[in-house]
Structures are given as structure tokens and as C-alpha cells.
Enzyme design. Structure first.
Site, PDB file in Angstrom:
ATOM      1  N   HIS A  48       0.776  -1.192   0.102  1.00 25.79           N
ATOM      2  CA  HIS A  48      -0.129  -0.139  -0.134  1.00 25.79           C
ATOM      3  C   HIS A  48       0.849   1.050  -0.061  1.00 25.79           C
ATOM      4  O   HIS A  48       1.559   1.557   1.047  1.00 25.79           O
ATOM      5  CB  HIS A  48      -0.918  -0.040   1.161  1.00 25.79           C
ATOM      6  CG  HIS A  48      -1.952   1.258   1.239  1.00 25.79           C
ATOM      7  ND1 HIS A  48      -1.846   1.875   2.264  1.00 25.79           N
ATOM      8  CD2 HIS A  48      -2.738   1.418   0.458  1.00 25.79           C
ATOM      9  CE1 HIS A  48      -2.892   2.797   2.182  1.00 25.79           C
ATOM     10  NE2 HIS A  48      -3.587   2.523   1.057  1.00 25.79           N
ATOM     11  N   HIS A 106      -0.656  10.351  -2.537  1.00 23.77           N
ATOM     12  CA  HIS A 106      -1.938  10.233  -1.817  1.00 23.77           C
ATOM     13  C   HIS A 106      -2.743  11.139  -1.905  1.00 23.77           C
ATOM     14  O   HIS A 106      -3.786  11.408  -2.241  1.00 23.77           O
ATOM     15  CB  HIS A 106      -1.731   9.503  -0.691  1.00 23.77           C
ATOM     16  CG  HIS A 106      -2.805   8.976   0.031  1.00 23.77           C
ATOM     17  ND1 HIS A 106      -3.536   9.782   1.124  1.00 23.77           N
ATOM     18  CD2 HIS A 106      -3.846   7.905  -0.028  1.00 23.77           C
ATOM     19  CE1 HIS A 106      -4.611   9.193   1.391  1.00 23.77           C
ATOM     20  NE2 HIS A 106      -4.778   8.089   0.650  1.00 23.77           N
TER      21      HIS A 106
END
Length: 181
Positions: free
Chosen positions: A12, A54
Site C-alpha cells: 500500500h 496520496h
């Protein structure tokens, strides 16, 4: 019941426990650690290029401040996206989608889980798909987003790609017919 398949290891934002998230260093560390797949996030910057980060704001993981959508690639490339994590990573620069594609071309067994952050136009989706296609990544990429308009745009421009609609809290009453397929 006997399990016959081993779960895939998905890094991730790369291997963000040992390197700054969503950087080329994080992706390389994930490969070295044995990841089967890398999940990462993309945004369109003010000058139209696609970059890896992100948040929609650079403050959390760089030495800068501001929204990606309000900064040009030249401005984003001036930022240090590694120093916040540790001095060994000072000087890491924001990655672009073409750089990510090049990385994946060097790792032919690695798969990509690519999150389109926010709402994307069909035109911007086409740019992303063109980059992925240039690296022959279709068969090993899953496109995902929380944004249903983005998912609809991806359906139009990339119907042969695997796609996933991300949801915070699945609603059993949500009609499946509303999900772009």
C-alpha cells in the site's frame, strides 16, 4: 476447507513502513520485500501531467504547501518528498505516471492497483490509459476510484481494464445498477 491459493501481498503506497510513501524508493523497497502488487495514487497537476501522491495537498509528505491541482509539474518537481521521512531520503522527487510505468516495465511480474484520486475527466483518464498502454500494463493493472464519475469515465476510455469502485462503507441497499461496469 483447504486453501489452495496464497493471498497476494499488496504494498500500500509502496513499502511505506521503511521508505517515504508513494515514492520510487517505496516501490523499489516493495519489490525487494517480495510484493506481488503495488497500490498507489494518481492526481493531475495544473500543467496536465499525472503525478503520484496520496493526498491532494502536498503538505503531509513534502516540504511544500498547496494543492497538486494548483501546482505545475515544474513546481512539484522542486519539492522534497522524502526528507519528512528521514534524512536518508532527502531529495526524493515526486514521481510521474510515466516514471511509474517505466518502473513496472522493469518488473514484469509485478501488478498495479492504481487509484484515481478525485474526479477525473475523460480526457485526463485517456492520458493515464495512454501511459499504461505504452508500457503494456493493461493485463496487470486494476483501476480504482471512490468517485463514480471517474469510474464512468474509465469505463468509456478503458473498458478492457479491470476496475474497482472503492467504498467507505458498503451499503447493502445501494442499487448495483448505479455502479459503472
Amino acid at each position: 476447507m483447504t486453501m489452495t491459493r496464497v493471498p497476494k501481498i499488496i504494498a500500500h503506497r509502496g513499502y511505506k513502513q521503511v521508505t517515504p510513501e508513494n515514492t520510487m524508493a517505496a516501490f523499489e523497497s516493495a519489490v525487494k520485500a517480495g510484493a506481488d502488487m503495488i497500490e498507489t495514487d494518481i492526481h493531475v497537476c495544473k500543467s496536465g501531467e499525472i503525478v503520484i501522491m496520496h493526498d491532494d495537498n502536498v503538505s503531509a509528505t513534502s516540504n511544500g504547501h498547496g494543492k497538486i491541482s494548483e501546482m505545475t509539474l515544474a513546481e512539484l518537481m522542486q519539492l522534497d518528498v522524502g526528507g519528512w521521512f528521514g534524512s536518508a531520503y532527502t531529495g526524493q522527487r515526486i514521481a510521474t505516471l510515466p516514471e511509474l510505468v517505466s518502473f513496472f516495465e522493469k518488473h514484469p511480474d509485478l501488478k498495479l492497483l492504481l487509484e484515481f484520486k478525485g474526479e477525473w475527466s475523460e480526457s485526463d483518464c485517456r492520458k493515464a490509459i495512454a501511459a499504461l498502454d505504452a508500457g503494456n500494463l493493461r493485463e496487470r493493472t486494476v483501476l480504482e476510484s471512490f468517485d463514480t464519475a471517474t469510474m464512468a469515465a474509465l469505463q468509456k476510455v478503458a473498458p478492457s481494464y479491470d476496475r474497482g469502485l472503492l467504498v467507505e462503507y458498503p451499503d447493502p441497499n445501494y442499487p448495483v445498477a448505479n455502479v459503472p461496469t
